[in-house]
Design an enzyme around this catalytic site. Sequence first.
Site, PDB file in Angstrom:
ATOM      1  N   ASP A 215       2.199   6.289 -12.139  1.00 20.46           N
ATOM      2  CA  ASP A 215       3.385   6.352 -11.293  1.00 20.46           C
ATOM      3  C   ASP A 215       3.028   6.154  -9.823  1.00 20.46           C
ATOM      4  O   ASP A 215       2.037   6.708  -9.328  1.00 20.46           O
ATOM      5  CB  ASP A 215       4.072   7.719 -11.419  1.00 20.46           C
ATOM      6  CG  ASP A 215       4.749   7.914 -12.769  1.00 20.46           C
ATOM      7  OD1 ASP A 215       4.956   6.919 -13.485  1.00 20.46           O
ATOM      8  OD2 ASP A 215       5.082   9.070 -13.079  1.00 20.46           O
TER       9      ASP A 215
ATOM     10  N   ASN B 188       4.221  13.067 -19.828  1.00 19.28           N
ATOM     11  CA  ASN B 188       4.615  14.247 -19.054  1.00 19.28           C
ATOM     12  C   ASN B 188       4.929  15.421 -19.984  1.00 19.28           C
ATOM     13  O   ASN B 188       4.556  16.566 -19.716  1.00 19.28           O
ATOM     14  CB  ASN B 188       5.847  13.933 -18.203  1.00 19.28           C
ATOM     15  CG  ASN B 188       5.571  12.909 -17.121  1.00 19.28           C
ATOM     16  OD1 ASN B 188       4.431  12.704 -16.707  1.00 19.28           O
ATOM     17  ND2 ASN B 188       6.620  12.252 -16.647  1.00 19.28           N
TER      18      ASN B 188
ATOM     19  N   GLN C 271      17.757   7.919  -7.830  1.00 18.40           N
ATOM     20  CA  GLN C 271      16.496   7.238  -8.098  1.00 18.40           C
ATOM     21  C   GLN C 271      16.714   5.815  -8.617  1.00 18.40           C
ATOM     22  O   GLN C 271      17.679   5.539  -9.327  1.00 18.40           O
ATOM     23  CB  GLN C 271      15.661   7.989  -9.142  1.00 18.40           C
ATOM     24  CG  GLN C 271      14.906   9.178  -8.606  1.00 18.40           C
ATOM     25  CD  GLN C 271      13.926   9.738  -9.623  1.00 18.40           C
ATOM     26  OE1 GLN C 271      14.043   9.510 -10.810  1.00 18.40           O
ATOM     27  NE2 GLN C 271      12.955  10.485  -9.144  1.00 18.40           N
TER      28      GLN C 271
ATOM     29  N   THR D 299      21.225  17.854 -19.083  1.00 14.75           N
ATOM     30  CA  THR D 299      20.716  18.467 -17.855  1.00 14.75           C
ATOM     31  C   THR D 299      21.474  17.923 -16.653  1.00 14.75           C
ATOM     32  O   THR D 299      21.817  16.742 -16.599  1.00 14.75           O
ATOM     33  CB  THR D 299      19.211  18.217 -17.692  1.00 14.75           C
ATOM     34  OG1 THR D 299      18.937  16.815 -17.780  1.00 14.75           O
ATOM     35  CG2 THR D 299      18.429  18.933 -18.787  1.00 14.75           C
TER      36      THR D 299
ATOM     37  N   ASP E  33      11.508  15.778 -17.838  1.00 10.74           N
ATOM     38  CA  ASP E  33      10.445  15.817 -18.845  1.00 10.74           C
ATOM     39  C   ASP E  33       9.859  17.216 -18.971  1.00 10.74           C
ATOM     40  O   ASP E  33       9.570  17.682 -20.078  1.00 10.74           O
ATOM     41  CB  ASP E  33       9.337  14.825 -18.480  1.00 10.74           C
ATOM     42  CG  ASP E  33       9.825  13.390 -18.437  1.00 10.74           C
ATOM     43  OD1 ASP E  33      10.769  13.059 -19.171  1.00 10.74           O
ATOM     44  OD2 ASP E  33       9.250  12.597 -17.664  1.00 10.74           O
TER      45      ASP E  33
END
Length: 314
Positions: A25, A55, A117, A223, A256
């Site tokens: 990343d 992750n 994002q 979430t 994650d």
Amino acid sequence: MNPLSKMLGEDKEDSILSVGHIALDYIFDVEKLPEPNTSVQIPSVRRYYGGAACNVSVGVSKLGVKSGIISCVGRDFESSGYADYLKKLNIDLSRVYYSDEEETPKAWIFTDRDDNQITFFLWGAAKHYKELSAPKFDNKIIHLATGDPEYNLKCAKKGKECNSLVSFDPGQDLPQYSSETLNEILDYTNILFTNKYEYERILKLLNIGLDDLRDKVDVLVITYGKDGSIIYTKNDSINIPSINVEHVVDPTGAGDSYRAGFLVGCLKGYSLEICGYLGSVVSSYVIEKIGCQVNMPSWDMVVSRLSDNGIEIK
């Protein structure tokens, strides 16, 4: 009570196997995401270990549960130090496919001040998923993360056949799923994880409502970032608040890490509510540092922060 407990095959190993990307990343914080044909300044950049499936695997291992991964990596997996790092965490890499021609997948992740994002993802060695067969699973939980839709479907079918509990999180790869593939994979899914954006996309892609989606899986978890999460069963819903921390540095990897905590809770036999709190606490640590795996907590750290928030577990 946790309705998933009876689905954990007693003849299976107490472990969680993730399926999907190992990635390198590159994480950027920017004031705002650029409009087309414009540019924005980047103050700094640093490489981190990532990939949604990995992750989760790292989070599970840090919490003291046996962990493994199925993934496709390239020639730079060893030279980057990522392989040695995972081996030191005792993560089972025996089912990782190595490509000599391609690079390990890479993500360039841009986050603005409102936590929006955009990610650019290089598949690289991940193109080889199509060549792989789903193995016979001996793990109690199989977690399907971002990766090749057809391979995830193969693993979902095999996981169900092997009497493993199947968890599924299509993540930002959701646009790669056809409605047919997504519908079919949900037929073999016990737990579906989504964030609020992916949830809306799933409803639109399948042309269904919330109740229809709840009927397709045993547990649906949505979430909502700082607004917590909601856990749905076919007949009930549980609201889980986020855990407040003094300094939120970067939200990348929060989802994650939530999944890692939740799945470990399932493996340990906790109620769905406690599983949700475990997920919330693990993600609360991760957002305190830049990098998806940099601040993954131990089990003792999770228990301590739960206690600080008035929840006692052993």
